[in-house]
Write a protein that holds these residues in place. Structure first.
Motif, PDB file in Angstrom:
ATOM      1  N   TRP A 141      24.617  23.494  -1.321  1.00  0.00           N
ATOM      2  CA  TRP A 141      24.222  24.892  -1.153  1.00  0.00           C
ATOM      3  C   TRP A 141      23.453  25.453  -2.333  1.00  0.00           C
ATOM      4  O   TRP A 141      22.564  26.296  -2.158  1.00  0.00           O
ATOM      5  N   VAL A 142      23.772  25.017  -3.537  1.00  0.00           N
ATOM      6  CA  VAL A 142      23.103  25.549  -4.725  1.00  0.00           C
ATOM      7  C   VAL A 142      21.856  24.743  -5.081  1.00  0.00           C
ATOM      8  O   VAL A 142      20.852  25.308  -5.536  1.00  0.00           O
ATOM      9  N   PHE A 143      21.905  23.427  -4.850  1.00  0.00           N
ATOM     10  CA  PHE A 143      20.805  22.567  -5.287  1.00  0.00           C
ATOM     11  C   PHE A 143      19.982  21.972  -4.140  1.00  0.00           C
ATOM     12  O   PHE A 143      18.785  22.242  -4.040  1.00  0.00           O
ATOM     13  N   ARG A 144      20.612  21.175  -3.280  1.00  0.00           N
ATOM     14  CA  ARG A 144      19.822  20.370  -2.346  1.00  0.00           C
ATOM     15  C   ARG A 144      19.008  21.203  -1.354  1.00  0.00           C
ATOM     16  O   ARG A 144      17.783  21.015  -1.236  1.00  0.00           O
ATOM     17  N   ILE A 145      19.656  22.101  -0.641  1.00  0.00           N
ATOM     18  CA  ILE A 145      18.942  22.882   0.375  1.00  0.00           C
ATOM     19  C   ILE A 145      17.868  23.775  -0.246  1.00  0.00           C
ATOM     20  O   ILE A 145      16.723  23.795   0.230  1.00  0.00           O
ATOM     21  N   PRO A 146      18.180  24.526  -1.325  1.00  0.00           N
ATOM     22  CA  PRO A 146      17.116  25.314  -1.966  1.00  0.00           C
ATOM     23  C   PRO A 146      15.953  24.455  -2.480  1.00  0.00           C
ATOM     24  O   PRO A 146      14.787  24.856  -2.375  1.00  0.00           O
ATOM     25  N   LEU A 147      16.265  23.259  -3.035  1.00  0.00           N
ATOM     26  CA  LEU A 147      15.204  22.386  -3.536  1.00  0.00           C
ATOM     27  C   LEU A 147      14.290  21.901  -2.414  1.00  0.00           C
ATOM     28  O   LEU A 147      13.063  21.812  -2.588  1.00  0.00           O
ATOM     29  N   ILE A 148      14.874  21.597  -1.259  1.00  0.00           N
ATOM     30  CA  ILE A 148      14.050  21.186  -0.118  1.00  0.00           C
ATOM     31  C   ILE A 148      13.089  22.306   0.271  1.00  0.00           C
ATOM     32  O   ILE A 148      11.902  22.067   0.533  1.00  0.00           O
ATOM     33  N   ASN A 162       7.627  24.200   0.591  1.00  0.00           N
ATOM     34  CA  ASN A 162       6.706  25.337   0.639  1.00  0.00           C
ATOM     35  C   ASN A 162       5.751  25.419  -0.549  1.00  0.00           C
ATOM     36  O   ASN A 162       4.725  26.100  -0.466  1.00  0.00           O
ATOM     37  N   PHE A 163       6.067  24.746  -1.658  1.00  0.00           N
ATOM     38  CA  PHE A 163       5.243  24.901  -2.860  1.00  0.00           C
ATOM     39  C   PHE A 163       4.688  23.586  -3.402  1.00  0.00           C
ATOM     40  O   PHE A 163       4.106  23.562  -4.495  1.00  0.00           O
ATOM     41  N   THR A 164       4.880  22.483  -2.659  1.00  0.00           N
ATOM     42  CA  THR A 164       4.313  21.199  -3.083  1.00  0.00           C
ATOM     43  C   THR A 164       3.688  20.499  -1.888  1.00  0.00           C
ATOM     44  O   THR A 164       3.793  20.958  -0.743  1.00  0.00           O
ATOM     45  N   SER A 177      10.015  15.543   0.202  1.00  0.00           N
ATOM     46  CA  SER A 177      10.765  16.668  -0.369  1.00  0.00           C
ATOM     47  C   SER A 177      12.258  16.446  -0.228  1.00  0.00           C
ATOM     48  O   SER A 177      13.040  16.761  -1.137  1.00  0.00           O
ATOM     49  N   VAL A 178      12.659  15.898   0.916  1.00  0.00           N
ATOM     50  CA  VAL A 178      14.082  15.665   1.192  1.00  0.00           C
ATOM     51  C   VAL A 178      14.647  14.637   0.222  1.00  0.00           C
ATOM     52  O   VAL A 178      15.704  14.850  -0.393  1.00  0.00           O
ATOM     53  N   TRP A 179      13.936  13.537   0.047  1.00  0.00           N
ATOM     54  CA  TRP A 179      14.456  12.439  -0.775  1.00  0.00           C
ATOM     55  C   TRP A 179      14.572  12.866  -2.246  1.00  0.00           C
ATOM     56  O   TRP A 179      15.590  12.597  -2.893  1.00  0.00           O
ATOM     57  N   PHE A 180      13.540  13.543  -2.765  1.00  0.00           N
ATOM     58  CA  PHE A 180      13.581  13.957  -4.168  1.00  0.00           C
ATOM     59  C   PHE A 180      14.597  15.078  -4.401  1.00  0.00           C
ATOM     60  O   PHE A 180      15.224  15.154  -5.463  1.00  0.00           O
ATOM     61  N   ALA A 181      14.769  15.937  -3.392  1.00  0.00           N
ATOM     62  CA  ALA A 181      15.784  16.995  -3.499  1.00  0.00           C
ATOM     63  C   ALA A 181      17.176  16.387  -3.575  1.00  0.00           C
ATOM     64  O   ALA A 181      18.050  16.892  -4.299  1.00  0.00           O
ATOM     65  N   MET A 182      17.411  15.288  -2.848  1.00  0.00           N
ATOM     66  CA  MET A 182      18.701  14.610  -2.879  1.00  0.00           C
ATOM     67  C   MET A 182      18.988  14.053  -4.271  1.00  0.00           C
ATOM     68  O   MET A 182      20.091  14.208  -4.800  1.00  0.00           O
TER      69      MET A 182
END
Length: 453
Positions: A398-405, A410-412, A418-423
């Motif tokens: 909730w704090v890291f993975r979903i916001p990072l995705i 939206n900005f890269t 995006s999913v793999w790097f956010a993980m």
């Protein structure tokens, strides 16, 4: 190895031997549990796609109920392991009895309420027609059988708190074998369809739960219960809830987080979602050793804190982290090299193979992070400081993975990557938080004291 020998091993034995002795049965148990979950799906798939969808459709509700049982079991393991380490058998028996009673009462209430509200719940989830009917039939029976699930979770917690991870493994294996036998009988011979699968599961669990109670009330292996231990006591009820509730919240929020995560992954296309699902199934197998070590660590930390052996508890954490890292480097290296061949076993789609291969290779290189996460989780749960475990479980998604995705999407220009790097970044971030919590040393404060029975 009897109770006394197991306790001596945990408190004084070679640490690597202790960890492997306790964790190997847990690894096997996780594998058996995977087979358990696949059994219903295998036989129900012979009925049709709608029936299979119905079983999968109501799984989030079942998982939510399981998260409550898991919270109670973690509470039981933490308290019993610390009382076992302190050599306080009477208090350990009291906790064991209270865990069983509370598990039975809470699961019975939840089961009855769930039975009558199932049509409403399934309707709210959006099911209609045959999917609605099959989902209601399956879920109602599973919910009525909740006491069988909760009771075995309680038994597993009690035995694990004592350091016995072998007995629950054997019983689960027996239950899986029984379920494999009963499924086709109730589904096809009695022509009960989806309802038959649910009945077979509840019966298999019921026989397992009854035998587990027989063991606790007849065999004196550290904890032998009698009726007086089952009398509900307000003090212990409150203590069990205070320790167990954060774990239940952590489990349920993580479950919800993964459901939301699937929605975001799907937004990149069906090929990405398929690659994600296949990759996660493979990762879950590679992660089993680390998960087993993390669960075993909870018992080792608990017993050594109960004995006021803080230095040994720290050593257990460090040794577990080293072993988990070794296992995951070996497993990750194999997956990194053979990723395309492994993916080919699940799909022929070139797009899925390409995305899943990239995903597996990126994730396999960062698997030690997941191992460290499991170690911190086991440390905080075994010490009874479950709020710390809740923080790292909940914040990861909730704090890291979903916001990072969302940020990457939206900005890269990363696209599905995006999913793999956010993980990877979310796992690294939560490991840093876990390390900070570990260094605070607050987890070293045991949660037991000389209490009344």
């Amino acid at each position: 190895m009897d109770y006394a020998e197991k306790r001596k091993l945990i408190l004084k034995g070679d640490m690597a031997k202790v960890i492997l002795t306790l964790s190997v049965p847990l690894m096997i148990n996780n594998l058996i549990q995977t087979i358990y979950n696949l059994t219903d799906t295998f036989f129900v798939s012979r009925l049709g796609d709608i029936e299979v969808n119905a079983v999968g459709f109501v799984w989030p509700i079942i998982f939510f109920m399981m998260s409550i049982a898991v919270g109670l079991s973690i509470s039981g393991t933490a308290l019993i392991s610390q009382y076992t380490g302190a050599n306080d058998h009477e208090q350990a028996k009291v906790v064991a009895g209270q865990i069983i009673s509370f598990s039975f009462i809470s699961s019975t209430v939840l089961g009855i309420l769930g039975f009558f509200t199932t049509p409403f719940i399934v309707s709210i989830m959006g099911a209609e027609g045959e999917l609605f009917n099959y989902s209601v039939d399956f879920l109602r029976i599973i919910l009525l059988g909740l006491p069988t699930m909760f009771i075995f979770f309680a038994f597993k917690a009690i035995k694990q708190g004592q350091g016995d991870t072998y007995t629950p493994m054997v019983l689960v294996a027996f239950s899986v074998a029984l379920n494999i036998i009963l499924d086709p009988i109730f589904i096809f011979v009695f022509n009960l369809g989806v309802s038959g699968a649910a009945i077979a599961t509840v019966l298999a669990r019921g026989i397992l739960a009854l035998y587990a109670m027989y063991i606790l009330f007849t065999k004196d292996d550290g904890i032998k219960l009698n009726k007086c231990h089952l009398k509900v006591k307000k003090y212990w009820l409150k203590k069990i809830i205070l320790v167990g509730l954060p774990s239940s919240i952590g489990q349920s929020t993580a479950s919800l987080g993964f459901a939301v995560l699937n929605v975001f992954v799907k937004s990149f296309g069906s090929a990405t979602l398929t690659a994600f699902i296949i990759g996660n199934r493979i990762n879950s197998l590679i992660l089993m050793p680390a998960m087993g070590i993390g669960s075993a660590l909870a018992t080792i930390v608990g017993q050594n804190l109960g004995k006021d052996n803080i230095l040994r508890a720290r050593k257990a954490v460090k040794t577990s982290a080293a072993l988990a890292t070794i296992f995951l480097i070996i497993g990750g290296s194999i997956v990194f090299i053979t990723a395309p061949q492994i993916i080919n076993l699940f799909t022929n789609s070139k797009d899925v193979i390409s995305q899943a291969t990239f995903y597996l290779r990126v994730i396999s290189a960062s698997l030690p992070l997941m191992g460290i996460f499991q170690i911190f989780n086991g440390t905080f749960q075994g010490s009874g400081h479950t709020i710390m475990a809740m923080l790292i479980m909940g914040s990861r998604l909730w704090v890291f993975r979903i916001p990072l995705i969302l940020i990457f999407k939206n900005f890269t220009n990363l696209g599905e990557k995006s999913v793999w790097f956010a993980m990877i970044l979310s796992n690294a971030s939560v490991c840093l938080i876990g390390f900070i919590l570990y260094l605070s040393r607050k987890w070293e404060n045991k949660i037991i004291k000389k209490e009344f029975s």
